[in-house]
Design a protein around this motif. Structure first.
Motif, PDB file in Angstrom:
ATOM      1  N   UNK A 114       0.574  -0.962  -0.167  1.00 34.05           N
ATOM      2  CA  UNK A 114       0.499   0.054   0.202  1.00 34.05           C
ATOM      3  C   UNK A 114       0.675   1.400  -0.037  1.00 34.05           C
ATOM      4  N   UNK A 115       0.340   2.225  -1.088  1.00 29.55           N
ATOM      5  CA  UNK A 115       1.103   3.407  -1.200  1.00 29.55           C
ATOM      6  C   UNK A 115       0.610   4.683   0.134  1.00 29.55           C
ATOM      7  N   UNK A 116       1.952   4.585   1.046  1.00 30.41           N
ATOM      8  CA  UNK A 116       1.663   5.182   2.254  1.00 30.41           C
ATOM      9  C   UNK A 116       2.853   6.691   1.678  1.00 30.41           C
ATOM     10  N   UNK A 117       3.067   6.662   1.407  1.00 32.49           N
ATOM     11  CA  UNK A 117       4.116   7.944   0.880  1.00 32.49           C
ATOM     12  C   UNK A 117       3.148   9.246   0.952  1.00 32.49           C
ATOM     13  N   UNK A 118       3.229  10.374   2.197  1.00 35.49           N
ATOM     14  CA  UNK A 118       2.669  10.987   1.684  1.00 35.49           C
ATOM     15  C   UNK A 118       2.842  12.526   0.310  1.00 35.49           C
ATOM     16  N   UNK A 119       4.060  12.125   0.245  1.00 37.61           N
ATOM     17  CA  UNK A 119       4.756  13.214  -1.411  1.00 37.61           C
ATOM     18  C   UNK A 119       3.999  12.284  -1.778  1.00 37.61           C
ATOM     19  N   UNK A 143       1.128  10.558  -2.511  1.00 37.27           N
ATOM     20  CA  UNK A 143      -0.224  11.126  -2.653  1.00 37.27           C
ATOM     21  C   UNK A 143      -0.642  12.705  -2.716  1.00 37.27           C
ATOM     22  N   UNK A 144      -0.388  13.359  -2.476  1.00 40.68           N
ATOM     23  CA  UNK A 144       0.129  15.142  -2.750  1.00 40.68           C
ATOM     24  C   UNK A 144       0.459  15.369  -3.671  1.00 40.68           C
ATOM     25  N   UNK A 145       2.094  16.142  -3.310  1.00 39.83           N
ATOM     26  CA  UNK A 145       3.019  16.725  -3.664  1.00 39.83           C
ATOM     27  C   UNK A 145       3.397  16.512  -4.651  1.00 39.83           C
ATOM     28  N   UNK A 168      -2.567  19.645   4.063  1.00 42.98           N
ATOM     29  CA  UNK A 168      -3.732  19.645   4.839  1.00 42.98           C
ATOM     30  C   UNK A 168      -4.646  18.626   4.582  1.00 42.98           C
ATOM     31  N   UNK A 169      -4.783  18.849   3.197  1.00 41.01           N
ATOM     32  CA  UNK A 169      -6.179  17.615   3.048  1.00 41.01           C
ATOM     33  C   UNK A 169      -4.766  16.203   2.271  1.00 41.01           C
ATOM     34  N   UNK A 170      -3.817  16.809   1.737  1.00 42.76           N
ATOM     35  CA  UNK A 170      -2.760  16.121   1.382  1.00 42.76           C
ATOM     36  C   UNK A 170      -2.352  14.607   3.029  1.00 42.76           C
ATOM     37  N   UNK A 171      -2.718  15.304   4.192  1.00 41.52           N
ATOM     38  CA  UNK A 171      -2.417  14.621   5.633  1.00 41.52           C
ATOM     39  C   UNK A 171      -3.825  13.975   6.095  1.00 41.52           C
ATOM     40  N   UNK A 172      -4.614  14.589   5.116  1.00 42.74           N
ATOM     41  CA  UNK A 172      -5.622  13.967   5.197  1.00 42.74           C
ATOM     42  C   UNK A 172      -6.647  12.893   4.268  1.00 42.74           C
ATOM     43  N   UNK A 173      -5.227  12.872   3.133  1.00 45.48           N
ATOM     44  CA  UNK A 173      -5.841  11.599   2.569  1.00 45.48           C
ATOM     45  C   UNK A 173      -4.912  10.424   2.573  1.00 45.48           C
ATOM     46  N   UNK A 174      -3.667  10.613   3.450  1.00 40.51           N
ATOM     47  CA  UNK A 174      -2.897   9.490   4.204  1.00 40.51           C
ATOM     48  C   UNK A 174      -3.074   8.725   4.864  1.00 40.51           C
ATOM     49  N   UNK A 175      -4.193  10.263   6.056  1.00 45.39           N
ATOM     50  CA  UNK A 175      -4.865   8.505   7.154  1.00 45.39           C
ATOM     51  C   UNK A 175      -6.251   8.282   6.340  1.00 45.39           C
ATOM     52  N   UNK A 176      -6.748   8.627   5.495  1.00 40.49           N
ATOM     53  CA  UNK A 176      -7.383   8.081   4.494  1.00 40.49           C
ATOM     54  C   UNK A 176      -7.137   6.418   3.984  1.00 40.49           C
ATOM     55  N   UNK A 177      -5.848   7.173   3.511  1.00 41.66           N
ATOM     56  CA  UNK A 177      -5.553   6.132   3.138  1.00 41.66           C
ATOM     57  C   UNK A 177      -5.121   3.657   4.565  1.00 41.66           C
ATOM     58  N   UNK A 178      -4.331   5.350   5.997  1.00 38.90           N
ATOM     59  CA  UNK A 178      -4.326   4.173   6.860  1.00 38.90           C
ATOM     60  C   UNK A 178      -5.586   3.748   6.705  1.00 38.90           C
ATOM     61  N   UNK A 215      -3.856  -5.478   3.646  1.00 43.29           N
ATOM     62  CA  UNK A 215      -3.332  -5.462   1.931  1.00 43.29           C
ATOM     63  C   UNK A 215      -3.806  -3.940   1.575  1.00 43.29           C
ATOM     64  N   UNK A 216      -3.669  -4.814   0.155  1.00 45.45           N
ATOM     65  CA  UNK A 216      -4.074  -2.613  -0.738  1.00 45.45           C
ATOM     66  C   UNK A 216      -4.963  -2.633  -2.134  1.00 45.45           C
ATOM     67  N   UNK A 217      -6.061  -3.294  -2.013  1.00 47.89           N
ATOM     68  CA  UNK A 217      -7.060  -3.458  -2.287  1.00 47.89           C
ATOM     69  C   UNK A 217      -8.397  -2.910  -1.845  1.00 47.89           C
ATOM     70  N   UNK A 218      -8.091  -0.821  -1.094  1.00 46.77           N
ATOM     71  CA  UNK A 218      -9.231  -0.447  -1.022  1.00 46.77           C
ATOM     72  C   UNK A 218      -9.136   0.633  -1.612  1.00 46.77           C
ATOM     73  N   UNK A 219     -10.361   1.426  -1.051  1.00 44.76           N
ATOM     74  CA  UNK A 219     -10.048   3.006  -1.698  1.00 44.76           C
ATOM     75  C   UNK A 219      -9.940   4.292  -0.930  1.00 44.76           C
ATOM     76  N   UNK A 220      -9.397   4.979  -1.260  1.00 45.21           N
ATOM     77  CA  UNK A 220      -9.715   6.276  -0.222  1.00 45.21           C
ATOM     78  C   UNK A 220     -10.528   6.370  -0.542  1.00 45.21           C
ATOM     79  N   UNK A 221     -10.817   6.814   0.809  1.00 48.74           N
ATOM     80  CA  UNK A 221     -12.985   7.614   1.115  1.00 48.74           C
ATOM     81  C   UNK A 221     -12.566   8.502   0.983  1.00 48.74           C
TER      82      UNK A 221
END
Length: 145
Positions: A67-72, A74-76, A112-122, A131-137
């Motif tokens: 699962x991709x949990x690299x905040x960079x 995800x956003x930047x 801030x929105x990027x951090x929230x996306x990361x929390x959604x991934x977690x 697993x890595x078969x999730x959808x970002x809420x």
């Protein structure tokens, strides 16, 4: 570039009160792209040794299909990539100038929105038991600001 840009910045900005505490270790995670350095690269660790941080800074490669949990990522980096496609740099110097300009122009309120996306991934990773078969809420990040 990793040494001169990232490592030097970490050394410069890391709180000195924590630097000698063995509980605090800096872990740099990279994806598996061939352009990245091997985590066992002796030249890289020799440079860290010269800087006196060989036991403080560690580098890891993200396992394939993890699962991709690299905040960079995800956003930047995605923001940079979308702006990059609007221009056509001619060489490496143009690419570096473009990335720096895009960074300087980036709306930092979006972080801030990027951090929230990361929390959604977690949360998605936890819900699918690692697993890595999730959808970002979608949870109305704009409303949370």
């Amino acid at each position: 570039m990793l040494i001169t840009r990232v490592i030097d910045s970490i050394i410069e900005k890391w709180p000195r009160s924590q630097w000698n505490n063995p509980r605090f270790i800096i872990r740099i995670q990279q994806d598996g792209a061939k352009a990245h350095i091997d985590p066992d690269d002796k030249v890289f660790y020799n440079k860290l040794g010269q800087l006196g941080v060989e036991d403080k800074i560690l580098i890891y490669t993200q396992p394939a299909n993890s699962p991709d949990t690299n905040i960079n990522d995800l956003g930047f980096f995605r923001a940079l990539q979308s702006k990059y496609h609007c221009n056509t740099p001619n060489d490496a110097i143009d690419i570096i100038k473009h990335v720096k300009k895009t960074h300087d122009d980036y709306d930092h309120k979006k972080i801030n929105r990027i951090w929230l996306s990361l929390m959604g991934c977690y949360n998605g990773i936890i819900e699918c038991i690692g697993g890595n078969n999730y959808k970002i809420s979608h949870f109305g990040k704009d409303k949370l600001e």
